[in-house]
Write an enzyme that holds these catalytic residues in place. Structure first.
Site, PDB file in Angstrom:
ATOM      1  N   HIS A  49       0.873  -1.122   0.030  1.00  0.00           N
ATOM      2  CA  HIS A  49       0.095  -0.002   0.126  1.00  0.00           C
ATOM      3  C   HIS A  49       0.799   1.071  -0.099  1.00  0.00           C
ATOM      4  CE1 HIS A  49      -3.196  -2.738   1.389  1.00  0.00           C
ATOM      5  NE2 HIS A  49      -2.431  -3.157   2.370  1.00  0.00           N
TER       6      HIS A  49
HETATM    7  O1  RIB Z   1      -4.765  -0.800   5.113  1.00  0.00           O
HETATM    8  C1  RIB Z   1      -3.384  -0.552   4.899  1.00  0.00           C
HETATM    9  C2  RIB Z   1      -2.650   0.423   5.443  1.00  0.00           C
HETATM   10  O2  RIB Z   1      -2.813   0.507   7.147  1.00  0.00           O
HETATM   11  C3  RIB Z   1      -1.187   0.680   5.388  1.00  0.00           C
HETATM   12  O3  RIB Z   1      -0.621   2.160   5.640  1.00  0.00           O
HETATM   13  C4  RIB Z   1      -0.505  -0.151   6.483  1.00  0.00           C
HETATM   14  O4  RIB Z   1       0.728   0.233   6.818  1.00  0.00           O
HETATM   15  C5  RIB Z   1      -1.308   0.036   7.585  1.00  0.00           C
HETATM   16  O5  RIB Z   1      -0.966   1.168   8.400  1.00  0.00           O
END
Ligand code: RIB
Ligand code: CA
Length: 344
Positions: free
Chosen positions: A262
């Site tokens: 992500h």
């Molecule tokens: O949902 C994914 C996000 O939540 C990413 O940023 C991961 O690092 C957690 O913070």
């Protein structure tokens, strides 16, 4: 500037940006999220050491969300938030000012020039908006990893982690950025697109090759929990040990031998928004829903009669992103820690 809850994918985002010649990191704000805020800050400092980075300000943000108690997720990111990686503790100093003050000070000092990247909960940015209400006009652009729109949540059936940790902060931010002109609307990288960014063992292997690291980097799904990387290159070794934990978590979730990257994806978008196609929408956050609290709701059609306040990323080329990530981080790792026999 970055605002991160370092975490495994936040770690890759940080290393990717340190490896990117087109990125000047003005400051790193530590947010409570994946793990507690002090651990996040310690992780940030430790990664700066691994990457032999110049002095970069690291601030500590709020230890708790605006309203609700902090929830962390060590089962996803490991007890220290960096999976199985064991980074030497850093002796770098933490900044004396808060993360919220750094947000406000940096945009005041560099009006219209700073891109803000948030890959954790939005608590510190919400607090910064209280300090400097003009922040949306002073920031060049905001890029947020968070939310889920036409897509299932990863924390509750309807919510994504970063928003779920602090829904009140998310609403403050989306409301505040309703005033910026269309060309500077926040770019939102939600699960809809970031769950298509699936790092595989092959990507890790390619990263090791690009860095000139030996032996070949292999993360097998049959590996016992105590298996660790033997990579000669410390950047490859620590990232591999971090991602190994993340891949185990994704396997346990039934998602296969992969890990959703992500945050480094959002970081790449912050450097080059052309990596994604976006669609404007009016985004608001559900705060009172019994089942849906923390849900990010997108009004794509103007049904609420409110101007769009977000550009939601909906299309990209995941492999083009991984080619970029592997090239930048691999070359960076090789420069930092030249392969044996290559010392010139
Ligand atoms: O949902 C994914 C996000 O939540 C990413 O940023 C991961 O690092 C957690 O913070
Ligand atoms: Ca994160």
């Amino acid at each position: 500037m970055l605002d991160v809850d370092t975490g495994i994918d936040d770690s890759l985002a940080l290393v990717f940006l340190l490896a990117s010649p087109d990125a000047e990191i003005l400051g790193i704000a530590s947010s409570a999220g994946n793990v507690g805020v002090q651990q996040v800050a310690a992780n940030n400092l430790a990664w700066l050491d691994v990457c032999q980075a110049p002095p970069i300000e690291v601030t500590v943000g709020s230890p708790v969300p605006l309203v609700i108690p902090l929830q962390t997720t060590e089962d996803t990111h490991g007890p220290q938030g960096i999976g199985y990686a064991e980074l030497p503790p850093s002796s770098r100093p933490l900044s004396a000012r808060s993360a919220a003050d750094m947000w406000a000070d940096l945009v005041r000092a560099n009006p219209g020039e700073v891109t803000g990247l948030v890959t954790g909960p939005l608590t510190n940015l919400a607090l910064a908006l209280r300090i400097e209400p003009e922040l949306p006009h002073l920031l060049h652009r905001l890029v947020v990893m968070g939310g889920a729109f036409n897509y299932a949540g990863n924390t509750t059936p309807t919510t994504e982690w970063n928003i779920s940790v602090d829904p009140e902060a998310a609403k403050v931010v989306f409301d505040a950025f309703s005033v910026v002109p269309a060309e500077r609307r926040p770019i939102v990288c939600a699960l809809d697109i970031t769950e298509r960014i699936e790092m595989t063992a092959e990507h890790l292997k390619r990263l090791g090759v690009r860095a000139g690291s030996m032996p070949e980097e292999r993360v097998h799904e049959a590996d016992a929990d105590n298996v660790r990387s033997a990579a000669s290159n410390p950047v490859v070794r620590h990232l591999s040990d971090a991602v190994r934990f993340y891949m185990m978590f994704h396997r346990q979730q039934g998602l296969g031998h992969i890990s959703h990257m992500h945050d480094p994806f959002a970081a790449a978008v912050a450097l080059d928004p052309s990596l994604v196609q976006t669609r404007p929408a009016t985004v608001d956050v559900e705060l009172v829903g019994t089942l849906t609290r923390g849900m990010t709701v997108a009004d794509w059609m103007g049904m609420w009669g409110r101007d769009p306040n977000a550009d939601i990323a909906w299309r990209t080329d995941p492999e083009a992103f991984f080619d970029l990530l592997i090239e930048r981080v691999g070359d960076f790792a090789a420069r930092l820690y030249p392969p044996e026999g290559a010392r010139l």
